[in-house]
Design a protein around this motif. Structure first.
Motif, PDB file in Angstrom:
ATOM      1  N   ILE A 201       0.851  -1.192   0.000  1.00 44.71           N
ATOM      2  CA  ILE A 201       0.000   0.000   0.000  1.00 44.71           C
ATOM      3  C   ILE A 201       0.883   1.237   0.000  1.00 44.71           C
ATOM      4  CG2 ILE A 201      -1.755   1.292   1.268  1.00 44.71           C
ATOM      5  CD1 ILE A 201      -2.627  -1.374   2.533  1.00 44.71           C
ATOM      6  N   THR A 202       0.633   2.137  -0.928  1.00 43.01           N
ATOM      7  CA  THR A 202       1.406   3.381  -0.971  1.00 43.01           C
ATOM      8  C   THR A 202       0.465   4.576  -1.041  1.00 43.01           C
ATOM      9  OG1 THR A 202       1.586   3.276  -3.388  1.00 43.01           O
ATOM     10  CG2 THR A 202       3.392   2.330  -2.109  1.00 43.01           C
ATOM     11  N   THR A 203       0.893   5.663  -0.403  1.00 38.24           N
ATOM     12  CA  THR A 203       0.224   6.939  -0.515  1.00 38.24           C
ATOM     13  C   THR A 203       1.260   8.015  -0.309  1.00 38.24           C
ATOM     14  OG1 THR A 203      -1.405   8.431   0.490  1.00 38.24           O
ATOM     15  CG2 THR A 203      -0.438   6.771   1.918  1.00 38.24           C
TER      16      THR A 203
ATOM     17  N   PHE B  20      -5.363   5.489  -2.103  1.00 41.55           N
ATOM     18  CA  PHE B  20      -4.133   4.711  -2.044  1.00 41.55           C
ATOM     19  C   PHE B  20      -3.890   3.994  -3.364  1.00 41.55           C
ATOM     20  CE2 PHE B  20      -6.613   4.745   1.810  1.00 41.55           C
ATOM     21  CZ  PHE B  20      -5.739   5.302   2.728  1.00 41.55           C
ATOM     22  N   GLN B  21      -2.655   3.563  -3.542  1.00 40.01           N
ATOM     23  CA  GLN B  21      -2.299   2.669  -4.630  1.00 40.01           C
ATOM     24  C   GLN B  21      -1.929   1.323  -4.001  1.00 40.01           C
ATOM     25  OE1 GLN B  21      -2.382   3.320  -8.102  1.00 40.01           O
ATOM     26  NE2 GLN B  21      -3.566   5.043  -7.269  1.00 40.01           N
TER      27      GLN B  21
ATOM     28  N   VAL C 278      -2.213   3.998   6.792  1.00 35.53           N
ATOM     29  CA  VAL C 278      -3.074   4.874   5.984  1.00 35.53           C
ATOM     30  C   VAL C 278      -2.948   6.326   6.420  1.00 35.53           C
ATOM     31  CG1 VAL C 278      -4.688   2.989   5.581  1.00 35.53           C
ATOM     32  CG2 VAL C 278      -5.149   4.587   7.425  1.00 35.53           C
TER      33      VAL C 278
ATOM     34  N   SER D 240      -6.084   1.313  -7.698  1.00 32.46           N
ATOM     35  CA  SER D 240      -6.435   2.385  -6.770  1.00 32.46           C
ATOM     36  C   SER D 240      -7.378   1.834  -5.697  1.00 32.46           C
ATOM     37  CB  SER D 240      -7.094   3.544  -7.511  1.00 32.46           C
ATOM     38  OG  SER D 240      -8.294   3.125  -8.137  1.00 32.46           O
TER      39      SER D 240
END
Length: 369
Positions: free
Chosen positions: A85-87, A116-117, A110, A128
């Motif tokens: 998970i990336t943001t 998020f991606q 989060v 997404s």
């Protein structure tokens, strides 16, 4: 309970493992490792059979820790359910919770983000996702893929009551941005009570019944899976210990939120959009740590008391200073949280307090956070 005994001694410091505080245990912040391509192993047909209820796979009877073909079968069965998970600059891990696209992770992964991606470990690329809800009090959150890919594989969550010290476990996630990574260790202890450090990127939550493991847990593992050799998730890796004097990472001491807590919180978030039954005991007060003349914690100052709440019913008032619970000294908010974590809602606790220079003790029937 192990957590209550641990409170009598100094607990190790813990650092939440989100990407923004990479190497937080060593006192160095930064980011930039890994490109998050997520090219992991393809889905395998070796997954453990399970019963589908409302789209989430439930564990059958607990299996043993036999090694018929090494660790390969467990990795092939579970790793496709672990995502990255990336943001922005933050990175962590997550676990596919059901076939509707819900993914469970840590609240500190989060953060304040809503979008998020998510990089799947099945070679299906990046999708997404949006936040469903976050519950910082237990450092858990649920996000949902905006489009659910065909063949999405939910993980199987174990019965936490059957986790035993000495069981072999694998930690799966994206440590240091290296997606689809696996480390190995054992269950070192169960029933631990630990408080997160907000300064190290955590939510400040005090959590009980955690699973302690020797499997290496590094920044980026947060929100991933701690897995037994029956192909079941027994917990979500969340914390790593640091030396309380030196601030260095303590090798082989990591903590995971038990699977039963994860499913209880995630089910409420998915079904109701929020957590309505935390299972955590509470006094029903707003409070802060009181510092003494030496600028060291000297108690918990009660700022306000909820009308009709447990503290109010027991006679506690704003302006009181809580100094003990069940005979154990309580000098800070963290210590109070750890003391309450040893209890369940409805338990009775002896709360020592000071008012107008006089010390007294009252019995409080605890409520729920």
């Amino acid at each position: 309970m192990d957590g209550s005994r641990a409170r009598r001694h100094r607990l190790p410091a813990v650092a939440a493992l989100c990407w923004a505080v990479l190497f937080a245990g060593a006192g160095v912040a930064g980011c930039g490792f890994g490109d998050g391509d997520g090219d992991g192993p393809a889905s395998s047909s070796a997954a453990t059979p399970s019963v589908s209820v409302s789209g989430r796979r439930h564990a059958p009877a607990q299996g043993g820790d036999e090694l018929p073909d090494g660790y390969e079968k467990t990795v092939a069965a579970v790793l496709p359910s672990v995502v990255q998970i990336t943001t922005g600059d933050n990175l962590g891990s997550g676990v596919v919770y059901d076939d509707k696209g819900h993914v469970v992770t840590n609240a500190h992964v989060v953060g304040d983000a809503d979008e998020f991606q998510v990089t799947l470990a099945t070679g299906k690329g990046t999708r997404s996702a949006s936040l469903v809800s976050s519950y910082p009090e237990q450092d858990l959150a649920v996000i949902r893929l905006d489009q659910v890919p065909e063949g999405l594989r939910p993980a199987v969550f174990a019965d936490s009551s059957k986790v035993e010290v000495g069981q072999i476990v694998l930690a799966m996630g994206s440590p240091l941005g290296l997606s689809s990574s696996v480390t190995q260790g054992i269950v070192s202890a169960v029933g631990r009570t630990v408080s997160e450090s907000e300064a190290s990127g955590g939510t400040g939550a005090t959590m009980s019944d955690l699973v302690q493991t020797s499997a290496p847990i590094n920044p980026g593992n947060s929100g991933g899976a701690l897995v037994n050799l029956a192909n079941q998730v027994i917990g979500v890796p969340t914390l790593a210990a640091t030396d309380p004097d030196l601030g260095d990472a303590a090798a082989g001491i990591g903590f995971a939120i038990p699977a039963s807590t994860v499913t209880a919180i995630a089910d409420q978030i998915i079904e109701q959009g929020e957590v309505t039954a935390s299972g955590k005991a509470a006094l029903g007060i707003t409070a802060r740590t009181l510092l003494g003349e030496d600028y060291q914690p000297a108690g918990v100052a009660v700022v306000s008391v909820a009308d009709g709440g447990p503290a109010a019913d027991a006679g506690l008032k704003a302006g009181d200073t809580i100094v003990a619970v069940d005979g154990d000294e309580v000098l800070s908010m963290t210590a109070l949280s750890e003391a309450l974590a040893a209890h369940e809602p409805g338990d009775r606790a002896a709360v020592g307090y000071e008012r107008d220079g006089e010390r007294d003790t009252v019995e409080v029937t605890l409520g729920e956070l």
